[in-house]
Each structure stands twice: as structure tokens, then as C-alpha cells.
Enzyme design. Structure first.
Site, short mmCIF file in Angstrom:
data_model
loop_
_atom_site.label_atom_id
_atom_site.label_comp_id
_atom_site.label_asym_id
_atom_site.label_seq_id
_atom_site.Cartn_x
_atom_site.Cartn_y
_atom_site.Cartn_z
N HIS A 97 0.68 -1.21 -0.15
CA HIS A 97 -0.07 -0.24 -0.11
C HIS A 97 0.71 1.08 0.13
CE1 HIS A 97 -2.80 2.94 1.75
NE2 HIS A 97 -3.81 2.23 1.21
N ASP A 112 3.02 -4.63 8.23
CA ASP A 112 1.67 -4.13 7.69
C ASP A 112 0.59 -5.09 8.18
OD1 ASP A 112 -0.49 -2.66 7.27
OD2 ASP A 112 0.41 -1.83 5.13
N GLN A 168 -4.49 -5.29 6.71
CA GLN A 168 -5.63 -6.31 5.99
C GLN A 168 -5.63 -7.59 6.64
OE1 GLN A 168 -7.82 -5.46 3.77
NE2 GLN A 168 -7.03 -3.22 3.56
N LYS A 193 -10.34 -1.38 10.18
CA LYS A 193 -10.52 -2.37 9.22
C LYS A 193 -11.07 -3.93 9.92
CE LYS A 193 -8.61 -0.25 5.64
NZ LYS A 193 -7.31 -0.37 5.24
N CYS A 223 -4.83 2.83 -3.61
CA CYS A 223 -3.62 3.12 -3.08
C CYS A 223 -2.62 2.06 -3.28
CB CYS A 223 -3.91 3.63 -1.57
SG CYS A 223 -4.98 4.95 -1.29
#
Length: 625
Positions: A345, A422, A425, A448, A586
Site C-alpha cells: 500500500h 503491515d 488487512q 479494518k 492506493c
């Protein structure tokens, strides 16, 4: 598999109106005792599911308005179940179209077999290692049902899922028949979960001989997963868009919020609102307890070693920037190298580019193959003595690829580099254990994972955090201040200058309560089958190209449709009430790796259903026609 194939062939010889009337009465499951049920608190942030603490799914009868093969509009929206005790009384199906009542069976490509005897198969003594009572021919065929859903016995064989789909994949009848094995789990779980068939409200119970003393409770101590009860917890799913029921398939952008989270935030403002830590009055104590209680919940959720390793920030983007502008600026020098993956991202690219521009650093990129999987061999070639940081996503927001995170972390540490993962997600789709992962930092956003916007988490190893100078200065993060010198607190206060987003941190705690009650392994399993189901149907759409076909994926389905711009597809879906993301997400570098600038991206969550996927696919077929 030979017996299984014979059984499947027998099933597909039956047509609408044939086998359903022969379904035997199915006994209700043994109810769990109160002692065996999880005991939940009634506090607003306790995260009870379905509005009932420790609920057990029940067989729901059709609404009074449903008779024969008819369906009321309210039943379509609620997704009530077939009454399996008396399957001839009717059903309610959250299907594609309004209620229809055929006067005669409709031939849809499947031959009729009036002599088919379903009962005889229930009486067969054995089918593999699982009792044939686990065989559920789920739906009463009717004119307005787009497909049958068949649950076949699950064998403890990792190849069974593939074999079953290969076996049934060749049976085509104009999209009428589908197969979905419900009990298959990709996780190392002692006993398979059981839950309602996705979107159709049909209880699937374990065979009697497989039931444990805690009947009705999963092996993780959670209530069985019931998508219909779960959907009732999300008020926005009753919203109508363009006169149609909302179908929220934009979960990779943000997830919807359960009533328990909404109520907990409201409760905070009504009964606890105060600044934290620095007052002797009652509301300050309540607010502090709620805020620090949320930190403790995040620690448990991630399996961090200490609450001091949990820092509240605005989201994953701010967390990455915090690391770049504190540890990065303090420790990296000209010539040092940062490695990211091609899947990232923009939030995990731009901060490192900014830092590289300031410090004269070099950024290297791990390539991916044509399925969107990172190439570990190429990654190894990038590692070297100048590698100081590896920063990568655990799950791609654009493709859904699940990266081999533990392996990437281990290799980076062997090269002497720090690692940031990260998890924006990943946290909503799979269990995360930061100690087992062993990353130096892990970041995610609350919105999220069914929590509020404007709140997120930076996990960092405590010793590393305390060695890092803070990014921002102000109140709350200091021990002592003079005009000549400031002494900082240790983490986490060290990185939480000023008044934080107290209410939404509490709301995030409630969201974590909620998904914990459902059970992340159960969520991962349910979403795995939704993804398998959706992928198989999307492949049948003429002119579609799926972008991101890695073997290990989370619930993201990116595609382009020949002859249509992505925004045109998004607009057509919106007319049917279906919300998807159309654009570059993104994540422009990874899309350009596949020669495109944008995709249509439906993304799934545990409150989505097979019926919603059917509507998505039917709309795409209609658009192509």
C-alpha cells in the site's frame, strides 16, 4: 472417493421438486448445558454476538408469510432458515429476486430422477471416516433459488477440498448447481467447526459420534458461527441503496460496525467521558480504566508480551510514519537499504521514500510472480550487510495475497535488519501472534477490524520502543519538563503525546471483544469458503480477468472486465445496492506490475453471504449481456 463420486452423481440426477420432499425429519441437536456455555458479561463492550450471550444457533421456521415455495421480501433480507423438521412447509432464502411461486417444477438442465432415494444414503453404514448423517442436501429446490448447496462429508485429508471441487467442478448445468464443503478447515484445528451454510441459514451439525461433551460449543470455547445472527448485529446491513438491500463488499477499505461497538462508544460519552490519567475524580478513573482496558484487550488479541508494547495511533498509516520519523531518522544513515515488497500500500512506500530522500537511503523491492506471490529466492538476493529495515504487508489490500510473513521476518533478522509488518488487512481475517511472528513492529487500523475510524495500533518490542526517541512532544508523554531539559516516559506513553482518541480506543476494545467471541479461527474458516465460492463463480463471467490468484489468499477479489472501465462496473453494481471499490486502491505499483491502472475490488467479511456473491455475479453476467 469412488463412493463419494457415486453419491454426488446421484444427487445431481435429482431435479427441482424431487429430492426435497423425501428429506427425512432431522433431529434437533442436543442443547448444551448452561455450565458448558461461555459466560459473557452484560457490559456494553462484552462483545456478545447475536444479542444473546453464549447463544446457540437454532433451527428457524419460515415467516408466516412464506408458504410453499414462496418467500416474503422481509425473509429475503433476514435470511431465515428452512424448517428442516418439516421441509415441505416452505423456506426463506436471501436470494437474487423477489418471491416467485411456480405452479410446476421448472426444468433447468438437470434430469429428473423420481426414484431417487435420499433416505437410503442416510442409512448407509459408512462413507469414508465420517458418518453419513453429516451429509446435508441443504436447500429445498424452488424456482427462485439460483443454485443448490450440498455439504458432503469431510475427511481428515488435506487434499479432500481440492478433490471435491475437481469432482463436482465438471458438472455444469447453466450455473444451477454448486458444491461447497462446509467442514473443511485450512487451520490446524483438533475438530472441524460447524456453522450455518453461508447465507442460507441451514444448520450444519456434527455427526453424533463426533460431538464432544460441550455440544454446541466449538473446540475453542466459542459459540458456533451463525452468519444470520451475526448479520443482525450490524444495523447498516439493513440499509437500502437505490431501493435495494445494501450488499457491503468494500471491506478492505473499511468494515462495518456491530451494534456492540456503536453502543460502547455511546456508553462512554454518556457515562465515562473525561480526559485520562491526570485527575482524582470519578469520571477520570472510569475513562482511564476503559482506555487502558482497551490497551490490554489489544495486547491479548495480538499476544504481545506486555501492554507497554501497545501504542494507540490514528491508524496503520500514522503508525508507519511514527516508526519512519522516529526510529528511522535516528538510526539510518546514507547508504543504508530498506526493503519493501511489490505488494505494498502507498502507506508502506511513501514514508520510506521520504526518509530515503532525507538520509540518502536506497529502497529495494521484492518482486512477485504472475499470481501475486512474493518471490522468496529474489528476496534473499536483496538482503545484504546494508539492509537495515524490511517493511512489508502480511496481506495485500489489492490482491489479497497472504505473504509468508514469518519466513520474511526470520530471514531479515538473520541479515541483521529490523522488520515492520503491515497488518491492516490481516487482523480481521486471521489470528495474529506477534510473539510467534517476531516482527519488531506490527501495525493495524481499527476501522479494518470492525472498530471505529481514527484509531489504530502500533505494536513494538518494548526494549526497542524505549530506545527510540519520541516523534511528537507534549503532555502525557513526559516525566519532567524544565526549560533546559525534558525527561520522557517509557512506552507506551512515550508515543502518545496530548489527548488521544479515548472513546474510539474504547470502541476498538469492544470490536476486539466481538471478533474474539466469534473466534478468529472460525472467521478465517468461514471467509475461506466464501472466497472459494466467489472465485469459482467469478471465473464463469465472460471476459473477466482475476488479478491476484495466489494459492494463499485472504478475502479480496480484484478483477477487470473486458469492454468496461472499472468505474462503469462499480456504477452498475451500485445500482443493485452492491458496494465495491473501483480504482487503484492506493497500491499503484502492484497493479502496474500486472499492466493495469485500476481494478474492481469486491472484498469479503464474515457477515457476507453466498447469496450476496450470487447477486454480484448475476449482475456481472447481466452487464456483459
Amino acid at each position: 472417493m469412488e463412493e463419494l463420486e457415486q453419491l454426488a452423481n446421484q444427487f445431481f440426477k435429482s431435479g427441482p421438486g424431487t429430492f426435497a420432499n423425501q428429506l427425512p425429519a432431522k433431529p434437533a441437536p442436543t442443547a448444551p448445558s448452561a455450565a458448558n456455555l461461555p459466560q459473557f458479561s452484560s457490559v456494553p463492550d462484552a462483545g456478545t454476538v447475536g444479542g444473546v450471550a453464549g447463544h446457540v444457533p437454532q433451527q428457524l421456521s419460515p415467516p408466516a408469510s412464506a408458504s410453499g415455495g414462496g418467500v416474503s421480501p422481509s425473509a429475503i433480507n433476514q435470511g431465515n432458515a428452512v424448517n428442516l423438521q418439516n421441509p415441505q412447509t416452505g423456506f426463506a432464502h436471501p436470494g437474487l429476486s423477489g418471491p416467485e411461486q411456480p405452479t410446476a417444477p421448472i426444468e433447468r438442465g438437470l434430469p429428473f430422477a423420481p426414484d431417487f432415494n435420499y433416505t437410503s444414503y442416510l442409512q448407509k453404514p459408512d462413507l469414508g471416516s465420517v458418518a453419513t448423517s453429516n451429509l446435508d442436501l441443504g436447500l429445498k429446490p424452488s424456482y427462485n433459488l439460483p443454485q443448490h448447496l450440498i455439504q458432503l462429508p469431510y475427511q481428515q485429508d488435506q487434499s479432500f477440498d481440492v478433490e471435491l471441487r475437481e469432482l463436482l467442478g465438471g458438472i455444469k448445468s447453466s450455473g444451477v448447481s454448486r458444491a461447497l464443503p462446509i467442514d473443511k478447515t485450512p487451520l490446524a484445528i483438533e475438530n472441524p467447526f460447524y456453522f450455518l451454510s453461508p447465507g442460507y441459514g441451514l444448520p450444519q451439525f456434527k455427526p453424533q459420534q463426533q460431538q464432544s461433551p460441550n455440544v454446541g460449543v466449538s473446540s475453542f470455547g466459542n459459540p458456533p458461527f451463525d452468519v444470520n445472527l451475526v448479520r443482525n448485529d450490524f444495523p447498516i446491513l439493513q440499509e437500502r441503496v437505490n431501493g435495494k438491500q445494501l450488499v457491503w463488499l468494500d471491506n478492505a477499505a473499511t468494515t462495518q460496525k456491530p451494534r456492540q461497538v456503536i453502543d460502547r462508544i455511546s456508553y462512554f460519552y454518556e457515562h465515562e467521558n473525561s480526559n485520562i490519567h491526570r485527575a482524582a475524580h470519578e469520571l477520570a478513573a472510569r475513562a482511564t480504566d476503559a482506555y487502558e482496558g482497551a490497551r490490554k484487550k489489544v495486547q491479548t488479541f495480538l499476544n504481545a508480551a506486555s501492554v507497554n508494547e501497545i501504542i494507540f495511533v490514528r491508524g496503520a498509516t500514522e503508525a508507519i510514519n511514527l516508526v519512519a520519523k522516529s526510529w528511522g531518522e535516528q538510526n539510518l544513515v546514507a547508504g543504508d537499504e530498506i526493503i519493501v515488497s511489490h505488494l505494498e500500500h502507498h502507506a508502506n512506500i511513501v514514508p520510506w521514500q521520504q526518509l530515503a530522500g532525507k538520509r540518502g537511503l536506497k529502497i529495494k523491492v521484492i518482486p512477485v510472480d504472475d499470481d501475486g506471490q512474493v518471490l522468496i529466492d529474489e528476496y534473499l538476493k536483496l538482503l545484504g550487510p546494508r539492509t537495515k529495515l524490511v517493511s512489508f504487508t502480511q496481506v495485500s489490500n489489492a490482491l489479497g495475497t497472504v505473504t509468508p510473513a514469518a519466513q520474511i521476518v526470520q530471514l531479515a533478522h538473520l541479515a541483521g535488519a529490523k522488520v515492520l509488518v503491515d497488518g491492516a488487512q490481516s487482523v480481521s481475517h486471521m489470528p495474529v501472534d506477534v510473539q510467534a511472528l517476531n516482527a519488531d513492529w506490527f501495525v493495524f487500523s481499527g476501522h479494518k477490524v470492525f472498530g471505529p475510524t481514527g484509531i489504530g495500533v502500533l505494536y513494538g518490542k518494548e526494549e526497542l520502543l524505549n530506545q527510540t526517541q519520541p516523534w511528537q512532544g507534549g503532555g502525557n508523554m513526559i516525566k519532567d519538563v524544565t526549560f533546559e531539559h525534558t525527561q520522557y516516559h517509557d512506552a507506551p506513553s512515550r508515543f502518545e503525546a496530548g489527548t488521544g482518541n479515548i472513546a474510539d480506543a474504547v470502541g476498538l476494545g469492544a470490536a476486539i471483544d466481538y471478533v474474539t467471541r466469534l473466534g478468529m479461527p472460525a472467521i478465517a474458516q468461514y471467509e475461506h469458503y466464501l472466497l472459494v465460492y466467489a472465485t469459482s463463480l467469478l471465473k464463469e463471467v465472460k471476459g473477466i480477468r482475476l488479478i491476484g490468484t495466489a494459492h494463499d489468499k485472504a478475502s479480496v477479489l480484484s478483477f477487470v472486465l473486458e469492454g468496461f472501465k472499472t468505474e462503469e462496473v462499480g456504477a452498475a453494481l451500485n445500482k443493485e445496492g452492491i458496494a465495491v471499490r473501483s480504482g487503484h486502491h492506493c497500491a499503484q505499483p502492484i497493479l502496474r506490475r500486472f499492466g493495469i491502472e485500476a481494478t474492481v475490488r469486491p472484498s469479503l467479511a464474515f457477515y457476507n453471504t453466498c447469496a450476496e456473491i450470487d447477486l454480484l455475479v448475476a449482475t456481472l453476467h447481466k452487464l456483459k449481456r
